[in-house]
Design a protein around this motif. Structure first.
Motif, PDB file in Angstrom:
ATOM      1  N   PHE A 347       2.590  17.476  39.938  1.00 30.89           N
ATOM      2  CA  PHE A 347       1.931  16.713  39.550  1.00 30.89           C
ATOM      3  C   PHE A 347       0.980  17.063  38.423  1.00 30.89           C
ATOM      4  O   PHE A 347       0.043  16.343  37.845  1.00 30.89           O
ATOM      5  N   THR A 348       0.854  18.232  38.115  1.00 28.84           N
ATOM      6  CA  THR A 348       0.045  18.879  37.184  1.00 28.84           C
ATOM      7  C   THR A 348       0.319  18.319  35.754  1.00 28.84           C
ATOM      8  O   THR A 348       1.420  18.355  35.349  1.00 28.84           O
ATOM      9  N   LEU A 349      -0.660  18.150  35.011  1.00 30.18           N
ATOM     10  CA  LEU A 349      -0.347  17.763  33.868  1.00 30.18           C
ATOM     11  C   LEU A 349      -0.276  18.888  32.724  1.00 30.18           C
ATOM     12  O   LEU A 349      -0.914  19.951  32.913  1.00 30.18           O
ATOM     13  N   VAL A 350       0.783  18.687  31.919  1.00 28.76           N
ATOM     14  CA  VAL A 350       1.192  19.893  31.097  1.00 28.76           C
ATOM     15  C   VAL A 350       0.029  19.987  30.070  1.00 28.76           C
ATOM     16  O   VAL A 350      -0.042  21.029  29.591  1.00 28.76           O
ATOM     17  N   SER A 351      -0.738  19.106  29.743  1.00 28.33           N
ATOM     18  CA  SER A 351      -1.877  19.283  28.635  1.00 28.33           C
ATOM     19  C   SER A 351      -2.958  20.539  29.086  1.00 28.33           C
ATOM     20  O   SER A 351      -3.805  21.114  28.587  1.00 28.33           O
ATOM     21  N   SER A 352      -2.879  20.799  30.547  1.00 28.71           N
ATOM     22  CA  SER A 352      -3.780  21.698  31.191  1.00 28.71           C
ATOM     23  C   SER A 352      -3.310  23.154  31.289  1.00 28.71           C
ATOM     24  O   SER A 352      -3.938  24.102  31.810  1.00 28.71           O
ATOM     25  N   LEU A 353      -2.005  23.116  30.990  1.00 23.05           N
ATOM     26  CA  LEU A 353      -1.239  24.404  30.866  1.00 23.05           C
ATOM     27  C   LEU A 353      -0.937  25.055  29.649  1.00 23.05           C
ATOM     28  O   LEU A 353      -0.283  26.158  29.531  1.00 23.05           O
TER      29      LEU A 353
END
Length: 424
Positions: A347-353
């Motif tokens: 569920f992690t947003l790719v923008s945070s990675l």
């Protein structure tokens, strides 16, 4: 194979590995060499065409074959590494006899050769073609109508004639398990007439994949023999950078005609790539990397990475950009590597990675600088952006290698020794 062993159909041996007595793989079977004989005698099988590790095709005489069993061929230890060259009196069984239209002697009916049976002669090391598996009518292996039957060599006529419009369905069927690069290598070694027939029998996506692996001369020859509408369809199915490279080899009038027949969006991508210098990031890049918006999740990214038609280099990372998410995109935000996607919750947003530390390339970056960038940062793909920060595409390591290697690298042999004489 022991004397008196049952016959074997050659389609079952296409692509099987060849081993020496120590169990080391020599290569794979790509075709069989037969010599037609006078007086109605069955053709003698001289040997096999074997593709070795360097992709060179060599001749393996049948007298050096000690076993054909369990999906493998066993040979004596010493083979000749000289490149195979077909002689005028020889016929390639898969390349020239399969799909050939002949006639039954008894009824004069036209039949198509779907497969060829070979057999070792009793108490001898010689092999010969003894039977054909044929279908009545004009259909090939992919046609369902028409009676099939197995007949003796002597029951058919027509192998001494040059044939216009030989089919290719049975030969194409033997390619189904091969990778595009292996099919390309097989096509390269066929005659121009046979190459055109096989290309016509492949579907658009398969032919596109194969064209991408062929030398430029073969690409131009094949695309030039297709009807223009079909040529445009095949170009649409190719990766845009490969289609651009192929079109750039064509005369200007032919290039413009084909571009006009392509879908506007596909043609626009190809035209954009053709506007850059060949040995720059813009000329090397593909316009179809994996692009995601900032609100996409890790689960979304992994679903895209799993797409079967992606190359390993393109599947190694995703590019995060603001809308629109087709090249040229909105603002490029950064890259997320595949390994990072595996370490974070779905569920992690790719923008945070995103990894935004590495500076992307500009389209006019020369090839040596692109190469140094990939090597310095251990990358398999690198983003290309324009002056406004929009993502234009990505350069993958395989495209860089294509331009670093000699132009004839697909045809170059890497074996040094020629070995012993083949005895033909």
């Amino acid at each position: 194979m022991a004397a008196g062993a049952p016959r074997i159909f050659v389609s079952h041996l296409s692509g099987v590995p060849v081993f020496d007595p120590n169990g080391d793989q020599v290569g794979r079977v790509r075709d069989f060499v037969a010599m037609l004989r006078v007086g109605g005698k069955p053709p003698r099988l001289l040997g096999m065409v074997v593709e070795v590790v360097s992709r060179r095709r060599i001749f393996l005489p049948m007298i050096r074959v000690t076993g054909v069993e369990s999906g493998q061929v066993i040979t004596t230890g010493v083979v000749n590494m000289r490149r195979f060259e077909q002689r005028p009196t020889e016929r390639l069984v898969l390349g020239e006899i399969l799909d050939r239209r002949v006639r039954l002697v008894e009824t004069d009916e036209e039949v198509t050769v779907l497969d060829v049976a070979i057999q070792q002669l009793p108490a001898r090391r010689d092999w010969e073609i003894d039977k054909f598996f044929v279908r009545k009518g004009r259909g090939g292996a992919l046609r369902r109508k028409g009676e099939t039957l197995t007949v003796e060599w002597s029951a058919v006529s027509g192998f001494s004639l040059e044939e216009d419009g030989q089919g290719a369905e049975s030969l194409v069927a033997t390619f189904e398990r091969l990778r595009p690069t292996d099919v390309a290598n097989a096509l390269h070694h066929l005659s121009p007439k046979r190459r055109a027939e096989v290309a016509a029998a492949l579907d658009d996506d398969r032919l596109a994949d194969v064209l991408e692996e062929l030398p430029e001369d073969d690409q131009v020859e094949i695309i030039g023999k297709l009807k223009e509408d079909r040529a445009a369809d095949v170009l649409e199915a190719m990766d845009p950078d490969d289609a651009a490279d192929l079109l750039s080899e064509l005369p200007e009038a032919d290039k413009e005609r084909l571009l006009a027949l392509m879908r506007p969006d596909d043609a626009a991508d190809v035209r954009r790539l053709m506007s850059y210098e060949e040995r720059t990031a813009g000329g090397l890049m593909t316009t179809e990397p994996i692009i995601l918006r900032p609100d996409a999740t890790v689960a979304d990214a992994l679903a895209r990475v799993r797409q079967q038609d992606l190359s390993p280099a393109l599947a190694a990372q995703v590019y995060v950009c603001r809308s629109p998410d087709e090249t040229p995109t909105g603002k490029y935000l950064g890259t997320v590597h595949f390994q990072r996607l595996l370490r974070d919750p779905p569920f992690t947003l790719v923008s945070s990675l995103v990894d935004s530390d590495l500076v992307p390339l500009t389209p006019d970056t020369p090839l040596p600088a692109v190469t140094s960038y990939l090597a310095a940062y251990n990358m398999v793909s690198v983003p290309v952006v324009d002056e406004s920060g929009s993502l234009l595409g990505a350069v993958t390591v395989d495209d860089v290698l294509d331009h670093l290697l000699p132009e004839d690298w697909r045809e170059t042999d890497f074996q040094g020794e020629e070995g012993i004489a083949d005895g033909r």
